[in-house]
Write a protein that holds these residues in place. Sequence first.
Motif, PDB file in Angstrom:
ATOM      1  N   GLN A  35     -46.591  22.182   2.824  1.00  0.00           N
ATOM      2  CA  GLN A  35     -45.778  21.223   2.097  1.00  0.00           C
ATOM      3  C   GLN A  35     -46.217  21.082   0.640  1.00  0.00           C
ATOM      4  O   GLN A  35     -47.333  21.417   0.271  1.00  0.00           O
ATOM      5  CB  GLN A  35     -45.758  19.860   2.810  1.00  0.00           C
ATOM      6  CG  GLN A  35     -47.028  19.051   2.723  1.00  0.00           C
ATOM      7  CD  GLN A  35     -48.010  19.330   3.827  1.00  0.00           C
ATOM      8  OE1 GLN A  35     -48.144  20.442   4.315  1.00  0.00           O
ATOM      9  NE2 GLN A  35     -48.750  18.311   4.217  1.00  0.00           N
ATOM     10  N   ILE A  43     -36.350  29.528   6.181  1.00  0.00           N
ATOM     11  CA  ILE A  43     -37.513  29.477   7.076  1.00  0.00           C
ATOM     12  C   ILE A  43     -37.411  30.685   8.003  1.00  0.00           C
ATOM     13  O   ILE A  43     -36.403  30.870   8.673  1.00  0.00           O
ATOM     14  CB  ILE A  43     -37.523  28.171   7.885  1.00  0.00           C
ATOM     15  CG1 ILE A  43     -37.638  26.987   6.925  1.00  0.00           C
ATOM     16  CG2 ILE A  43     -38.655  28.169   8.906  1.00  0.00           C
ATOM     17  CD1 ILE A  43     -37.394  25.654   7.582  1.00  0.00           C
ATOM     18  N   LEU A  58     -43.398  21.830   6.263  1.00  0.00           N
ATOM     19  CA  LEU A  58     -42.787  22.672   5.228  1.00  0.00           C
ATOM     20  C   LEU A  58     -42.021  21.830   4.213  1.00  0.00           C
ATOM     21  O   LEU A  58     -41.317  22.377   3.370  1.00  0.00           O
ATOM     22  CB  LEU A  58     -41.823  23.674   5.870  1.00  0.00           C
ATOM     23  CG  LEU A  58     -42.442  24.724   6.787  1.00  0.00           C
ATOM     24  CD1 LEU A  58     -41.366  25.486   7.530  1.00  0.00           C
ATOM     25  CD2 LEU A  58     -43.305  25.675   5.987  1.00  0.00           C
ATOM     26  N   ASN A  59     -42.130  20.531   4.308  1.00  0.00           N
ATOM     27  CA  ASN A  59     -41.357  19.641   3.457  1.00  0.00           C
ATOM     28  C   ASN A  59     -41.805  19.706   1.994  1.00  0.00           C
ATOM     29  O   ASN A  59     -42.887  20.179   1.682  1.00  0.00           O
ATOM     30  CB  ASN A  59     -41.418  18.204   3.984  1.00  0.00           C
ATOM     31  CG  ASN A  59     -42.824  17.711   4.202  1.00  0.00           C
ATOM     32  OD1 ASN A  59     -43.617  18.358   4.877  1.00  0.00           O
ATOM     33  ND2 ASN A  59     -43.138  16.574   3.639  1.00  0.00           N
ATOM     34  N   LEU A  67     -32.905  25.114  10.014  1.00  0.00           N
ATOM     35  CA  LEU A  67     -34.088  25.428  10.808  1.00  0.00           C
ATOM     36  C   LEU A  67     -33.703  26.415  11.912  1.00  0.00           C
ATOM     37  O   LEU A  67     -32.782  26.157  12.674  1.00  0.00           O
ATOM     38  CB  LEU A  67     -34.656  24.149  11.413  1.00  0.00           C
ATOM     39  CG  LEU A  67     -36.013  24.238  12.058  1.00  0.00           C
ATOM     40  CD1 LEU A  67     -37.081  24.579  11.030  1.00  0.00           C
ATOM     41  CD2 LEU A  67     -36.364  22.928  12.714  1.00  0.00           C
ATOM     42  N   HIS A  85     -42.120  18.630  10.015  1.00  0.00           N
ATOM     43  CA  HIS A  85     -41.647  18.019   8.775  1.00  0.00           C
ATOM     44  C   HIS A  85     -41.074  19.111   7.893  1.00  0.00           C
ATOM     45  O   HIS A  85     -41.808  19.957   7.379  1.00  0.00           O
ATOM     46  CB  HIS A  85     -42.782  17.289   8.052  1.00  0.00           C
ATOM     47  CG  HIS A  85     -43.304  16.125   8.817  1.00  0.00           C
ATOM     48  ND1 HIS A  85     -42.718  14.885   8.770  1.00  0.00           N
ATOM     49  CD2 HIS A  85     -44.339  16.020   9.679  1.00  0.00           C
ATOM     50  CE1 HIS A  85     -43.381  14.054   9.562  1.00  0.00           C
ATOM     51  NE2 HIS A  85     -44.366  14.732  10.124  1.00  0.00           N
ATOM     52  N   VAL A  86     -39.744  19.096   7.761  1.00  0.00           N
ATOM     53  CA  VAL A  86     -39.025  20.121   7.022  1.00  0.00           C
ATOM     54  C   VAL A  86     -37.872  19.460   6.296  1.00  0.00           C
ATOM     55  O   VAL A  86     -37.221  18.578   6.846  1.00  0.00           O
ATOM     56  CB  VAL A  86     -38.469  21.197   7.976  1.00  0.00           C
ATOM     57  CG1 VAL A  86     -37.751  22.285   7.205  1.00  0.00           C
ATOM     58  CG2 VAL A  86     -39.552  21.800   8.833  1.00  0.00           C
ATOM     59  N   ASP A  87     -37.641  19.864   5.061  1.00  0.00           N
ATOM     60  CA  ASP A  87     -36.411  19.461   4.389  1.00  0.00           C
ATOM     61  C   ASP A  87     -35.810  20.703   3.743  1.00  0.00           C
ATOM     62  O   ASP A  87     -36.458  21.406   3.013  1.00  0.00           O
ATOM     63  CB  ASP A  87     -36.633  18.342   3.376  1.00  0.00           C
ATOM     64  CG  ASP A  87     -37.788  18.605   2.419  1.00  0.00           C
ATOM     65  OD1 ASP A  87     -38.332  19.720   2.411  1.00  0.00           O
ATOM     66  OD2 ASP A  87     -38.150  17.693   1.664  1.00  0.00           O
ATOM     67  N   CYS A  88     -34.575  20.979   4.110  1.00  0.00           N
ATOM     68  CA  CYS A  88     -33.844  22.138   3.609  1.00  0.00           C
ATOM     69  C   CYS A  88     -32.589  21.650   2.905  1.00  0.00           C
ATOM     70  O   CYS A  88     -32.228  20.486   2.993  1.00  0.00           O
ATOM     71  CB  CYS A  88     -33.442  23.065   4.753  1.00  0.00           C
ATOM     72  SG  CYS A  88     -34.834  23.774   5.655  1.00  0.00           S
ATOM     73  N   VAL A  92     -31.353  19.714   8.662  1.00  0.00           N
ATOM     74  CA  VAL A  92     -32.297  20.322   9.601  1.00  0.00           C
ATOM     75  C   VAL A  92     -32.308  19.474  10.859  1.00  0.00           C
ATOM     76  O   VAL A  92     -32.575  18.286  10.820  1.00  0.00           O
ATOM     77  CB  VAL A  92     -33.714  20.373   8.982  1.00  0.00           C
ATOM     78  CG1 VAL A  92     -34.719  20.857  10.000  1.00  0.00           C
ATOM     79  CG2 VAL A  92     -33.722  21.247   7.766  1.00  0.00           C
TER      80      VAL A  92
END
Length: 97
Positions: A35, A43, A58-59, A67, A85-88, A92
């Motif tokens: 992150q 991803i 990956l945020n 995702l 924890h991901v923001d695309c 997601v």
Amino acid sequence: RLSKLEDLDLFQNNLRGKVPTELGLLSNLERLYLQINKLRGTIPTELGLLSNLEHLFLNRNDLSGSLPSEVCQLRTPNGQLEYLHVDCKEEVQCNSR
């Protein structure tokens, strides 16, 4: 070789480029922290090979797409992944189990 690596913490390291598909080869990886970098692209589905993964952060990058379902399949209760924890650019979402 990094075959026994369990933790990879590259949090806030000004990393640029794509998330390497080769990370999927780290079969013992339990915690991956990428992150707050400047990673771009999608991803990689290869992260779904990390069957021991418990934490995936990956945020706060510049990721696009959604995702991959292969990563969603790592979620608990069937998988080990507890923290995701991901923001695309696109929403997601993993289906609830």
